[in-house]
Design an enzyme around this catalytic site. Structure first.
Site, PDB file in Angstrom:
ATOM      1  CB  SER A 125      -0.856  -0.021   1.273  1.00 52.10           C
ATOM      2  OG  SER A 125      -1.436   1.239   1.503  1.00 52.10           O
ATOM      3  CE1 TYR A 151      -3.935  -3.002   5.466  1.00 49.57           C
ATOM      4  CE2 TYR A 151      -3.629  -0.643   5.160  1.00 49.57           C
ATOM      5  CZ  TYR A 151      -3.792  -1.900   4.629  1.00 49.57           C
ATOM      6  OH  TYR A 151      -3.801  -2.073   3.258  1.00 49.57           O
ATOM      7  CE  LYS A 155      -1.413  -4.664   3.345  1.00 49.52           C
ATOM      8  NZ  LYS A 155      -1.588  -5.929   2.659  1.00 49.52           N
TER       9      LYS A 155
END
Ligand code: NAD
Ligand code: UD1
Length: 334
Positions: A125, A151, A155
């Site tokens: 992302s 989150y 990544k």
């Protein structure tokens, strides 16, 4: 031809990529635990492509079941979409995110390396860039700094795990694809973004407002230092994004290749709302509320590396994504 395993293949981006893979003649197996998607997606994929991928309802945290799958099927490539992605939830329950996103990836890599699958394409992302001085992101910018939620950190950490795996096993092929903001759905309207529970991302929220499930769209912030005061994002049509995975697969080679998948053009949240009203020819009830904590004012992709090295370019715009969203709503809204 050896099969490709797609983890998270019944989810939003995974299902669209499965369609492109099947249309291009690949043989696809899907694993998904259905925590954020539905098994009916498989039938919809079949309606679009005329082909039915094998589906295994497996949680990637279940090492034994995952190894059983690799034992019985020879894969050389894995596209790894599975994971949790709700930023706010990751702040409330960070261990869930570290356990799921990191644990799933480690189990997957273990199974891959135990059974000789050496090619992985990973869903990363733009969030790994954190906050940068210049909001047009290039792949060589530093990552991992100022990421304000667990989150996003998963990544970043998975990217680092993949780089370490390559250092240990230099024959493996790793492609890390950093997505910007995917919206839209397949033009057939048969698959789309249909998360379980209440969504946080802008397009599923707009879809709820358009169908009367939510009264009003809250536009988070109107005082940002941007042309109209609302945040700007690089909204990319999910079909373009899916095609980016096939381009990455075609160009995959030993090493770690990293690509931004975005359009290179920012659109503001307010412009998105106005475009929705224009394409649907209906008002979308909205109002301005305070900024959402953690949101950056603006960022967008420099997609030049993917354009040049992969021969891939986003071709669709925000209005195409809205048109396809309306088709999805027409077929799926009861
Ligand atoms: P999604 O939630 O629609 O798809 C993810 C799929 O993974 C779901 O079908 C879910 O059921 C499955 N899954 C979750 N945990 C699992 C587990 N432990 N075992 C097996 N399956 C599991 O999300 P998406 O929007 O399609 O995102 C796909 C990937 O792309 C994710 O890794 C996400 O973090 C990443 N990504 C998404 C966006 C976005 O805006 N949608 C942006 C950047 C990156
Ligand atoms: C977020 C995450 C990103 C993640 C992506 C997909 C951050 C900084 N980024 O991106 O890591 O990969 O989701 O899960 O957390 N908006 C509204 N009203 C709404 C919803 C959103 O105004 O009801 C605005 C937001 O303020 C933002 C834009 O719409 O400016 C896009 O939001 P969203 O779709 O949630 O994506 P990001 O926050 O950009």
């Amino acid at each position: 031809m050896k099969k490709i395993l797609v983890t998270g293949g019944t989810g939003f981006i995974g299902s669209h990529t499965v369609v492109e893979l099947l249309n291009a003649g690949y043989d696809v197996d899907i694993v998904d635990n259905l925590s954020n998607s539905k098994a009916t997606v498989i039938d919809q994929i079949e309606k679009i492509t005329g082909k039915k991928p094998n589906f295994y309802q497996i949680d990637l945290l279940d090492k034994d079941k995952l190894n059983e799958l690799f034992e019985k099927t020879e894969y050389n490539t894995v596209m790894h979409f599975a994971g949790l992605k709700a930023v706010a939830e990751s702040i409330e329950d960070p261990l869930l995110y570290y356990r799921t996103n990191l644990g799933a990836t480690i189990n997957l890599l273990d199974a891959m390396f135990n059974y000789g699958a050496g090619r992985i394409i990973f869903s990363s992302s733009a969030t790994v860039y954190g906050e940068q001085k210049f909001p047009k992101y290039t792949e060589d910018m530093p990552t991992g700094r100022d990421i304000n939620n667990p989150y996003g950190r998963t990544k970043y950490m998975i990217e680092e795990i993949l780089k370490d795996a390559y250092r240990a096993y230099p024959e493996i092929c790793v492609s890390i694809l950093r997505y910007f903001n995917p919206i839209g759905n397949h033009p057939s309207g048969l698959i789309g973004e249909n998360p379980n529970g209440i969504p946080n991302n802008i397009m599923p929220v707009i879809m709820r407002v358009a169908t009367g499930k939510t009264e009003m769209l809250d536009i988070y912030g109107q005082g940002y230092d941007t042309p109209d005061g609302t945040c700007r994002r690089d909204f990319i049509h999910v079909v373009d994004l899916a095609k980016g995975h096939l381009a990455a697969l075609d160009h995959s080679k030993p090493g770690v290749q990293i690509y931004n998948l975005g359009t290179g053009t920012p659109t503001s949240v307010y412009e998105l709302v106005k475009a929705y009203e224009r394409v649907s020819n209906k008002k979308l009830p909205h109002h301005f509320v305070g900024p959402r904590p953690g949101d950056l004012a603006e960022y967008w992709a420099d997609p030049a590396k993917a354009n040049q090295e992969l021969g891939w370019k986003a071709e669709l715009g925000v209005e195409d994504a809205i048109r396809d969203t309306l088709k999805y709503l027409e077929l799926n809204h009861s």
